[in-house]
Design an enzyme around this catalytic site. Structure first.
Site, PDB file in Angstrom:
ATOM      1  N   TYR A  25       0.811  -1.212   0.000  1.00 39.14           N
ATOM      2  CA  TYR A  25       0.000   0.000   0.000  1.00 39.14           C
ATOM      3  C   TYR A  25       0.846   1.264   0.000  1.00 39.14           C
ATOM      4  O   TYR A  25       0.342   2.352   0.267  1.00 39.14           O
ATOM      5  CB  TYR A  25      -0.947  -0.014   1.201  1.00 39.14           C
ATOM      6  CG  TYR A  25      -1.808  -1.255   1.227  1.00 39.14           C
ATOM      7  CD1 TYR A  25      -2.788  -1.451   0.276  1.00 39.14           C
ATOM      8  CD2 TYR A  25      -1.597  -2.254   2.164  1.00 39.14           C
ATOM      9  CE1 TYR A  25      -3.556  -2.600   0.265  1.00 39.14           C
ATOM     10  CE2 TYR A  25      -2.359  -3.409   2.174  1.00 39.14           C
ATOM     11  CZ  TYR A  25      -3.336  -3.572   1.220  1.00 39.14           C
ATOM     12  OH  TYR A  25      -4.091  -4.711   1.204  1.00 39.14           O
ATOM     13  N   HIS A 102      -9.166   1.677  -4.360  1.00 38.41           N
ATOM     14  CA  HIS A 102      -8.230   0.721  -3.763  1.00 38.41           C
ATOM     15  C   HIS A 102      -6.812   1.230  -3.967  1.00 38.41           C
ATOM     16  O   HIS A 102      -6.463   1.672  -5.064  1.00 38.41           O
ATOM     17  CB  HIS A 102      -8.356  -0.664  -4.414  1.00 38.41           C
ATOM     18  CG  HIS A 102      -9.685  -1.283  -4.194  1.00 38.41           C
ATOM     19  ND1 HIS A 102     -10.052  -1.851  -2.996  1.00 38.41           N
ATOM     20  CD2 HIS A 102     -10.746  -1.403  -5.022  1.00 38.41           C
ATOM     21  CE1 HIS A 102     -11.285  -2.303  -3.096  1.00 38.41           C
ATOM     22  NE2 HIS A 102     -11.731  -2.042  -4.311  1.00 38.41           N
TER      23      HIS A 102
END
Length: 151
Positions: A25, A102
């Site tokens: 991430y 996302h």
């Protein structure tokens, strides 16, 4: 004129962004991403409710609240994306535009991540661009709200 209100909701573990040793991430902290989003929303003329919860029911409550208070919703339901019919039902009850966001490209990850319940309700999806995707989601929602004549 009052700025359109947008709810940007983040699910379980999003508060850990920047702490992942694998970098799935990115390295940017959740607090930094929130600040970037607040600044970008302001530049777009949006009032932003940027929230995170590790609890599915809280996210559902916020989605129900958004029905009365928001012109648009951006959601990164994180792991609940692939499991939560309750979040899908709450999103389907929302009448404005919805962007699914996302940080990672979910289609390059494990097969169970390739099916999103959220997508059934989403106007569009932004994935795989890290924190930049969050800003792009805000840009998209601003345009969608403007097209509805709410700005």
């Amino acid at each position: 004129m009052k700025s359109p209100n947008v709810y940007f909701l983040n699910g379980p573990n999003a508060n850990l962004y920047g702490l992942d040793k694998n970098g799935t991430y990115g390295r940017e902290s959740f607090a930094s991403i929130k600040t970037r989003c607040e600044e970008h929303a302001a530049s777009l003329g949006l009032a932003l409710e940027f929230r995170q919860s590790n609890h599915e029911g809280v996210l559902v409550d916020w989605l129900q609240e958004a029905r009365e208070k928001a012109s648009g919703v951006i959601i990164n339901a994180t792991g609940l994306t692939y499991t939560s019919v309750s979040i899908l039902d709450a999103l389907l009850a929302f009448e404005g535009p919805i962007i699914e966001a996302h940080m990672s490209n979910i289609w390059k990850r494990e097969p169970f991540r390739h099916h999103s319940y959220v997508s059934r309700a989403a106007t569009g999806v932004v994935a795989g661009l890290g924190a930049l995707g969050y800003e792009l989601a805000l840009t998209a929602i601003a345009r969608l709200i403007a097209e509805r004549g709410e700005s």
